[in-house]
Design a protein around this motif. Sequence first.
Motif, PDB file in Angstrom:
ATOM      1  N   SER A  53       0.841  -1.184   0.000  1.00 19.90           N
ATOM      2  CA  SER A  53       0.000   0.000   0.000  1.00 19.90           C
ATOM      3  C   SER A  53       0.881   1.240   0.000  1.00 19.90           C
ATOM      4  CB  SER A  53      -0.934   0.009   1.215  1.00 19.90           C
ATOM      5  OG  SER A  53      -0.179   0.053   2.410  1.00 19.90           O
ATOM      6  N   GLY A  54       0.299   2.333  -0.444  1.00 19.06           N
ATOM      7  CA  GLY A  54       1.008   3.594  -0.470  1.00 19.06           C
ATOM      8  C   GLY A  54       0.093   4.687  -0.975  1.00 19.06           C
ATOM      9  N   THR A  55       0.655   5.854  -1.147  1.00 23.48           N
ATOM     10  CA  THR A  55      -0.126   6.975  -1.672  1.00 23.48           C
ATOM     11  C   THR A  55       0.300   7.256  -3.095  1.00 23.48           C
ATOM     12  OG1 THR A  55       1.431   8.616  -0.814  1.00 23.48           O
ATOM     13  CG2 THR A  55      -0.426   8.008   0.599  1.00 23.48           C
ATOM     14  N   THR A  56      -0.605   7.818  -3.848  1.00 25.23           N
ATOM     15  CA  THR A  56      -0.322   8.199  -5.224  1.00 25.23           C
ATOM     16  C   THR A  56      -1.090   9.469  -5.534  1.00 25.23           C
ATOM     17  OG1 THR A  56      -0.194   7.381  -7.502  1.00 25.23           O
ATOM     18  CG2 THR A  56      -2.147   6.756  -6.239  1.00 25.23           C
ATOM     19  N   SER A  57      -0.707  10.128  -6.599  1.00 27.40           N
ATOM     20  CA  SER A  57      -1.407  11.356  -6.972  1.00 27.40           C
ATOM     21  C   SER A  57      -1.849  11.265  -8.423  1.00 27.40           C
ATOM     22  CB  SER A  57      -0.527  12.583  -6.755  1.00 27.40           C
ATOM     23  OG  SER A  57       0.654  12.490  -7.520  1.00 27.40           O
ATOM     24  N   PHE A  58      -2.822  12.062  -8.748  1.00 31.08           N
ATOM     25  CA  PHE A  58      -3.438  12.048 -10.068  1.00 31.08           C
ATOM     26  C   PHE A  58      -3.682  13.486 -10.501  1.00 31.08           C
ATOM     27  CE2 PHE A  58      -7.226  11.802 -12.801  1.00 31.08           C
ATOM     28  CZ  PHE A  58      -6.832  10.826 -13.691  1.00 31.08           C
ATOM     29  N   ASP A  59      -3.035  13.915 -11.560  1.00 29.95           N
ATOM     30  CA  ASP A  59      -3.201  15.278 -12.061  1.00 29.95           C
ATOM     31  C   ASP A  59      -4.007  15.241 -13.358  1.00 29.95           C
ATOM     32  OD1 ASP A  59       0.229  15.918 -11.234  1.00 29.95           O
ATOM     33  OD2 ASP A  59      -1.539  16.338 -10.027  1.00 29.95           O
ATOM     34  N   ALA A  60      -5.185  15.788 -13.318  1.00 33.87           N
ATOM     35  CA  ALA A  60      -6.024  15.862 -14.516  1.00 33.87           C
ATOM     36  C   ALA A  60      -6.539  17.291 -14.646  1.00 33.87           C
ATOM     37  CB  ALA A  60      -7.193  14.893 -14.435  1.00 33.87           C
ATOM     38  N   PRO A  61      -6.364  17.904 -15.801  1.00 40.17           N
ATOM     39  CA  PRO A  61      -6.828  19.279 -15.957  1.00 40.17           C
ATOM     40  C   PRO A  61      -8.349  19.403 -16.045  1.00 40.17           C
ATOM     41  CG  PRO A  61      -5.861  18.474 -17.988  1.00 40.17           C
ATOM     42  CD  PRO A  61      -5.658  17.408 -16.958  1.00 40.17           C
ATOM     43  N   LEU A  62      -9.038  18.292 -16.236  1.00 39.46           N
ATOM     44  CA  LEU A  62     -10.498  18.289 -16.291  1.00 39.46           C
ATOM     45  C   LEU A  62     -11.032  17.363 -15.210  1.00 39.46           C
ATOM     46  CD1 LEU A  62     -11.005  18.010 -20.149  1.00 39.46           C
ATOM     47  CD2 LEU A  62     -11.195  20.057 -18.746  1.00 39.46           C
ATOM     48  N   THR A  63     -12.285  17.513 -14.869  1.00 39.05           N
ATOM     49  CA  THR A  63     -12.909  16.681 -13.846  1.00 39.05           C
ATOM     50  C   THR A  63     -13.269  15.312 -14.428  1.00 39.05           C
ATOM     51  OG1 THR A  63     -13.799  18.635 -12.776  1.00 39.05           O
ATOM     52  CG2 THR A  63     -14.838  16.535 -12.236  1.00 39.05           C
ATOM     53  N   VAL A  64     -12.887  14.266 -13.699  1.00 36.30           N
ATOM     54  CA  VAL A  64     -13.236  12.908 -14.085  1.00 36.30           C
ATOM     55  C   VAL A  64     -14.672  12.661 -13.643  1.00 36.30           C
ATOM     56  CG1 VAL A  64     -12.708  10.468 -13.765  1.00 36.30           C
ATOM     57  CG2 VAL A  64     -10.843  12.143 -13.845  1.00 36.30           C
ATOM     58  N   GLY A  65     -15.552  12.304 -14.596  1.00 37.72           N
ATOM     59  CA  GLY A  65     -16.962  12.109 -14.295  1.00 37.72           C
ATOM     60  C   GLY A  65     -17.385  10.660 -14.221  1.00 37.72           C
ATOM     61  N   SER A  66     -16.614   9.778 -14.834  1.00 39.02           N
ATOM     62  CA  SER A  66     -16.919   8.348 -14.817  1.00 39.02           C
ATOM     63  C   SER A  66     -15.635   7.599 -15.108  1.00 39.02           C
ATOM     64  CB  SER A  66     -17.985   8.001 -15.865  1.00 39.02           C
ATOM     65  OG  SER A  66     -17.493   8.276 -17.165  1.00 39.02           O
ATOM     66  N   GLY A  67     -15.665   6.299 -14.874  1.00 39.95           N
ATOM     67  CA  GLY A  67     -14.463   5.541 -15.183  1.00 39.95           C
ATOM     68  C   GLY A  67     -14.562   4.096 -14.772  1.00 39.95           C
ATOM     69  N   SER A  68     -13.541   3.345 -15.172  1.00 41.31           N
ATOM     70  CA  SER A  68     -13.428   1.938 -14.813  1.00 41.31           C
ATOM     71  C   SER A  68     -11.955   1.601 -14.647  1.00 41.31           C
ATOM     72  CB  SER A  68     -14.081   1.052 -15.883  1.00 41.31           C
ATOM     73  OG  SER A  68     -13.448   1.235 -17.122  1.00 41.31           O
ATOM     74  N   ILE A  69     -11.718   0.458 -14.028  1.00 37.64           N
ATOM     75  CA  ILE A  69     -10.354   0.015 -13.747  1.00 37.64           C
ATOM     76  C   ILE A  69     -10.202  -1.432 -14.183  1.00 37.64           C
ATOM     77  CG2 ILE A  69     -10.956  -0.673 -11.394  1.00 37.64           C
ATOM     78  CD1 ILE A  69      -8.151   0.257 -10.525  1.00 37.64           C
ATOM     79  N   THR A  70      -9.002  -1.780 -14.622  1.00 38.14           N
ATOM     80  CA  THR A  70      -8.687  -3.159 -14.957  1.00 38.14           C
ATOM     81  C   THR A  70      -7.188  -3.375 -14.829  1.00 38.14           C
ATOM     82  OG1 THR A  70      -9.098  -4.958 -16.516  1.00 38.14           O
ATOM     83  CG2 THR A  70      -8.316  -2.891 -17.447  1.00 38.14           C
ATOM     84  N   VAL A  71      -6.783  -4.613 -15.025  1.00 37.72           N
ATOM     85  CA  VAL A  71      -5.380  -4.971 -15.072  1.00 37.72           C
ATOM     86  C   VAL A  71      -5.159  -5.611 -16.437  1.00 37.72           C
ATOM     87  CG1 VAL A  71      -3.530  -6.266 -13.979  1.00 37.72           C
ATOM     88  CG2 VAL A  71      -5.424  -5.424 -12.592  1.00 37.72           C
ATOM     89  N   ASP A  72      -4.253  -5.053 -17.204  1.00 37.03           N
ATOM     90  CA  ASP A  72      -3.938  -5.586 -18.526  1.00 37.03           C
ATOM     91  C   ASP A  72      -2.993  -6.781 -18.357  1.00 37.03           C
ATOM     92  OD1 ASP A  72      -2.969  -6.124 -21.092  1.00 37.03           O
ATOM     93  OD2 ASP A  72      -2.719  -4.011 -21.592  1.00 37.03           O
ATOM     94  N   PRO A  73      -3.317  -7.947 -18.934  1.00 39.49           N
ATOM     95  CA  PRO A  73      -2.437  -9.111 -18.780  1.00 39.49           C
ATOM     96  C   PRO A  73      -1.000  -8.842 -19.240  1.00 39.49           C
ATOM     97  CG  PRO A  73      -4.471  -9.757 -19.886  1.00 39.49           C
ATOM     98  CD  PRO A  73      -4.507  -8.266 -19.741  1.00 39.49           C
ATOM     99  N   SER A  74      -0.833  -7.977 -20.239  1.00 38.50           N
ATOM    100  CA  SER A  74       0.521  -7.695 -20.734  1.00 38.50           C
ATOM    101  C   SER A  74       1.335  -6.852 -19.755  1.00 38.50           C
ATOM    102  CB  SER A  74       0.448  -6.997 -22.095  1.00 38.50           C
ATOM    103  OG  SER A  74      -0.099  -5.696 -21.963  1.00 38.50           O
TER     104      SER A  74
END
Length: 181
Positions: free
Chosen positions: A54-75
């Motif tokens: 576990s740890g902390t991370t940051s995310f810089d986006a110039p626009l607001t994220v309104g929706s999304g999904s997450i996955t792990v790519d096998p590659s």
Amino acid sequence: MRGTCRLTASVLAGVWAVWLGGCTQSPLQTSVDMPLGDALGAFEVTADEPAEKSGTTSFDAPLTVGSGSITVDPSAITVTPSGALKELIQAQQEGSELVITVWIDSVENLESVCGGGEQYGPFTVTLDDNFVPQSVEPARVNLTQNTLDLLNSGEFSLCIRVVSPVTGQVRIEALALRLGL
């Protein structure tokens, strides 16, 4: 283990679709890899025992994220067995699967993010006879509003747990996000 990562979203990679007839627009969709590095993505594993970071991370986006999904790519996954030959043969015969679970929470909840944050997965990664990842199920999991709010805040805590069918090393280069802006 705790680590720190930094993610910068390139929203220029997204595509705006404009319908010429009515000038209606669909939301900007972009794919972003969240690099994990050694701090969050490199695991020493014992067969069938959970290993987590576990740890902390940051995310810089110039626009607001309104929706999304997450996955792990096998590659983006590497499994390097170092266990006994008997264990390797047994894992090959049983049809090997690597299980990955991700939790996301506020920075303030770093100590309890593993098992206490918003859970994504478990993702079941099917491995071939040489322990090379072939597919991931489920293919994607939608992000909750709480996680979207954390992405928009710019900083959050992250926990990744892996359960490997063999003793050795597991490396996850990145998590894959699909974001609607």
